[in-house]
Design a protein around this motif. Structure first.
Motif, PDB file in Angstrom:
ATOM      1  N   LEU A   1      -8.664   0.289   1.398  1.00 51.85           N
ATOM      2  CA  LEU A   1      -8.298   0.752   2.730  1.00 51.85           C
ATOM      3  C   LEU A   1      -9.514   0.909   3.639  1.00 51.85           C
TER       4      LEU A   1
ATOM      5  N   LEU B   1       0.828  -1.200   0.000  1.00 50.33           N
ATOM      6  CA  LEU B   1       0.000   0.000   0.000  1.00 50.33           C
ATOM      7  C   LEU B   1       0.869   1.258   0.000  1.00 50.33           C
TER       8      LEU B   1
ATOM      9  N   LEU C   1      -2.069   1.025   8.621  1.00 54.58           N
ATOM     10  CA  LEU C   1      -3.205   1.065   7.706  1.00 54.58           C
ATOM     11  C   LEU C   1      -4.016   2.342   7.899  1.00 54.58           C
TER      12      LEU C   1
ATOM     13  N   PHE D   1      -4.701   5.196   5.151  1.00 53.21           N
ATOM     14  CA  PHE D   1      -6.073   5.606   4.840  1.00 53.21           C
ATOM     15  C   PHE D   1      -6.214   7.118   4.971  1.00 53.21           C
TER      16      PHE D   1
END
Length: 276
Positions: free
Chosen positions: A193, A177, A206, A210
């Motif tokens: 996400l 990512l 994460l 995001f």
């Protein structure tokens, strides 16, 4: 011998499955498969199968499970297309000093392939080759067909190894990512996400990714809301505040400054991953 463990357990020789359906022999094979070409000790197998209090018949019962596995391997060896293999089942499932060893003889292992591709992806990230990193890590993650050993009822040893594999998967996913964000794919990542932060609600990396994707997509208030949701979850579940790196990202968004490349640096190490 070919081994798939990133999903349901599938072990085959000459294209013939040797994976038993019975739960206990399946556990034994899973232990041997995850440590392929290494000796798995008898005490470790005892603990995996029966915990801290194995029955008096444990050794005899384990030998029976090994015999059943060897019978399946022997049947698969008869399917050697070239008829040239001098190996026997005991050459494949070897009795070694203090334990047993499953010899792969150069066969494929999805776990080993995942580790190789992920390692290439990490090195590409360190070199700043983000297109290559994204490709290698995407290929590594594509090997996962579900939770590791999805159809095996784990004892303490397998449970620990499944957790380690899942942590490795999450680390690779986070780095993939990050590579995609470095390539400007923030809008493409939003749907993925959204699902991930809902599933891993205390995973800082994460959440940071995001927030970055939302902010770069012109959704500043939603990015700040994501930080507050993470903070509430961390305080409620662990009694801790978000990391300094994530707080800096929040401040950058509050001040509406474009975050520099690498603003999330420090959030991707395994030691900082928190998964509820």
């Amino acid at each position: 011998m070919d081994i798939d463990a990133l999903g349901v357990l599938a072990v085959s020789e000459n294209g013939v499955s040797v994976t038993p359906s019975a739960p206990k022999p399946r556990q034994v094979l899973a232990m041997l498969a995850l440590h392929a070409d290494q000796v798995v000790s008898v005490p470790s197998l005892f603990e995996e199968l029966w915990g801290e209090e194995p029955p008096r018949s444990a050794r005899t019962t384990l030998q029976t499970y090994v015999l059943q596995l060897r019978e399946a391997i022997a049947g698969a060896l008869t399917h050697d297309a070239h008829g040239s293999s001098p190996r026997t089942a005991k050459d494949v499932l070897v009795t070694a000093s203090g334990g047993y060893l499953l010899r792969t003889s150069g066969g494929a292992s999805d776990v080993r392939r995942f580790e190789t591709l992920a390692g290439l992806g990490y090195r590409a990230m360190e070199a700043g080759d983000f297109p290559q990193a994204a490709r290698q890590l995407r290929d590594a993650l594509a090997l996962w067909k579900g939770p590791a050993l999805a159809d095996v009822q784990p004892g303490p040893w397998l449970e620990m190894q499944v957790r380690q594999l899942e942590e490795s998967r999450l680390c690779a996913l986070s780095q993939r990512l990050e590579a995609d964000l470095r390539l400007g794919r923030h809008r493409e990542l939003l749907a993925e996400l959204t699902v991930l932060v809902s599933r891993y609600r205390t995973h800082e990396s994460l959440c940071g990714q995001f927030m970055t994707a939302l902010h770069r997509s012109g959704r500043r208030s939603e990015a700040l809301d994501a930080f507050q949701r993470l903070r509430r979850a961390l305080v409620r579940d662990f009694g801790i505040e978000p990391s300094a790196a994530l707080k800096r990202l929040q401040q950058s968004i509050l001040l509406t400054r474009p975050e520099p490349a690498g603003a999330l640096h420090g959030l991707h190490g395994k030691e900082l991953i928190r998964v509820s």
